[in-house]
Design an enzyme around this catalytic site. Structure first.
Site, PDB file in Angstrom:
ATOM      1  N   HIS A 204      -9.333  -1.857  -5.056  1.00 40.16           N
ATOM      2  CA  HIS A 204      -8.223  -2.203  -4.161  1.00 40.16           C
ATOM      3  C   HIS A 204      -7.242  -3.147  -4.866  1.00 40.16           C
ATOM      4  O   HIS A 204      -6.028  -3.083  -4.611  1.00 40.16           O
ATOM      5  CB  HIS A 204      -8.696  -2.819  -2.846  1.00 40.16           C
TER       6      HIS A 204
ATOM      7  N   HIS B   5       0.832  -1.215   0.000  1.00 38.45           N
ATOM      8  CA  HIS B   5       0.000   0.000   0.000  1.00 38.45           C
ATOM      9  C   HIS B   5       0.865   1.264   0.000  1.00 38.45           C
ATOM     10  O   HIS B   5       0.557   2.233  -0.693  1.00 38.45           O
ATOM     11  CB  HIS B   5      -0.969  -0.003   1.182  1.00 38.45           C
TER      12      HIS B   5
ATOM     13  N   ASP C  87      -3.312  -2.521  -5.127  1.00 40.86           N
ATOM     14  CA  ASP C  87      -2.295  -3.532  -4.796  1.00 40.86           C
ATOM     15  C   ASP C  87      -1.357  -3.787  -5.974  1.00 40.86           C
ATOM     16  O   ASP C  87      -0.137  -3.874  -5.799  1.00 40.86           O
ATOM     17  CB  ASP C  87      -2.970  -4.871  -4.441  1.00 40.86           C
TER      18      ASP C  87
ATOM     19  N   HIS D 115      -0.627 -10.941  -5.243  1.00 36.80           N
ATOM     20  CA  HIS D 115       0.773 -10.569  -4.998  1.00 36.80           C
ATOM     21  C   HIS D 115       1.740 -11.564  -5.646  1.00 36.80           C
ATOM     22  O   HIS D 115       2.761 -11.167  -6.200  1.00 36.80           O
ATOM     23  CB  HIS D 115       1.033 -10.493  -3.501  1.00 36.80           C
TER      24      HIS D 115
HETATM   25 ZN   LIG Z   1      -3.951  -4.572  -0.367  1.00 31.67          ZN
END
Ligand SMILES: [Zn+2]
Length: 307
Positions: A241, A78, A245, A268
């Site tokens: 979001h 973030h 990310d 991720h």
């Molecule tokens: Zn996040």
């Protein structure tokens, strides 16, 4: 010349880690040209520097973790997203524990901190990585399939699609596109919070995760609805979001991309695999900078607008 940027002065924040629940102090400091973004664990007997890079990413379960030797910093995405959104190249991030504070669960608090400190231009060209050929990574089969890819683009834009089978998410947009050149990062993306499901929380806590999580730093859903009394910040806050990310994960490359990123159910792990696949494919990219600002992508020469 399109110049590098750093902070004008230092700024501090105190909070708790989302997963560790630990109290942590963060100090963001100006750094010289071509430093990049360097996390520094100042609580260890000997401070350890962790410069961001695709290879510095050591763990991608639940959050992006970077490390050097035994020193780690969890949940950097973030803060990295805020740096990407504001076009910050050089920054020291002094941290007193192994996780970045979650603050309000979005990048908005980091944007506010960075803009309050002020952003200054430096006497060196911004160094981009320009995508020349498509690079794609895939994982899973059938309903579990996910992918992420980079295509050539004069600028930086992202397109993300999620596929959550949940009434509260189904009711919102599952796909969003965002172009950084629009100058709308702070307003349209930065405020989107992380989200989670109550059914996962017990399992996560048993594994020592989400110990600092709650309704003041995440959107929390039961099997039917959003539990936060104030509701959502954007109609499509969930997928926004994921864009937030992805911007943070991709900025771990250490240089801004000139590319169009598109992804389906990425996270991720796949975002980091995409960066590693890109670096491994030397003919798929080249370094780029802009001696003449007028040749830079639309919106890149302006500092990010305030709220
Ligand atoms: Zn996040």
């Amino acid at each position: 010349m399109l110049q590098q940027r750093t902070l004008k002065t230092l700024t501090r924040a105190v909070g708790v880690g989302l997963h560790s629940g630990q109290r942590v102090e963060l100090t963001l400091r100006p750094a010289p040209p071509d430093t990049g973004i360097v996390f520094r664990r100042v609580d260890l007997p000997e401070p350890v520097d962790i410069p961001v890079s695709a290879e510095a990413v050591t763990d991608t379960r639940m959050a992006s973790t970077i490390g050097s030797g035994h020193a780690k910093v969890h949940t950097v995405e973030h803060l990295m997203s805020a740096c990407a959104g504001l076009g910050l190249d050089n920054l020291y991030v002094d941290i007193t524990a192994e996780e970045v504070p979650i603050l309000d669960g979005s990048a908005a608090s980091f944007v506010f901190l960075l803009q309050s400190a002020g952003i200054v231009l430096q006497n060196a060209p911004r160094r981009f990585i320009r995508i020349l050929r498509p690079v794609e990574v895939r994982a899973g089969e059938g309903a579990q399939a996910k992918w992420a890819r980079l295509d050539p683009y004069h600028g930086f834009k992202l397109s993300f699609e999620i596929d959550f089978d949940h009434p509260a998410v189904d009711a919102t947009g599952q796909r969003v596109e965002f172009d950084l050149g629009s100058g709308r990062y702070s307003r349209d993306i930065a405020r989107a919070r992380t989200f989670g499901f109550t059914r996962d929380v017990e399992m996560m806590r048993a594994h020592g995760l989400a110990l600092g999580g709650g309704l003041d730093n995440a959107i929390v859903m039961d099997d039917y609805k959003v539990l936060n009394s104030e509701g959502l910040r954007y109609d499509d806050e969930f997928v926004k979001h994921k864009i937030l990310d992805a911007m943070g994960d991709l900025y771990l490359l250490g240089k801004p991309l000139l590319a169009a990123y598109s992804a389906f159910r990425s996270g991720h792990a796949l975002n980091n695999q995409l960066l590693r696949a890109l670096l491994a494919e030397r003919s798929a990219w080249e370094p780029a900078s802009f001696e003449d600002e007028r040749e830079a992508p639309r919106g890149f020469a302006q500092p990010a607008p305030a709220w």
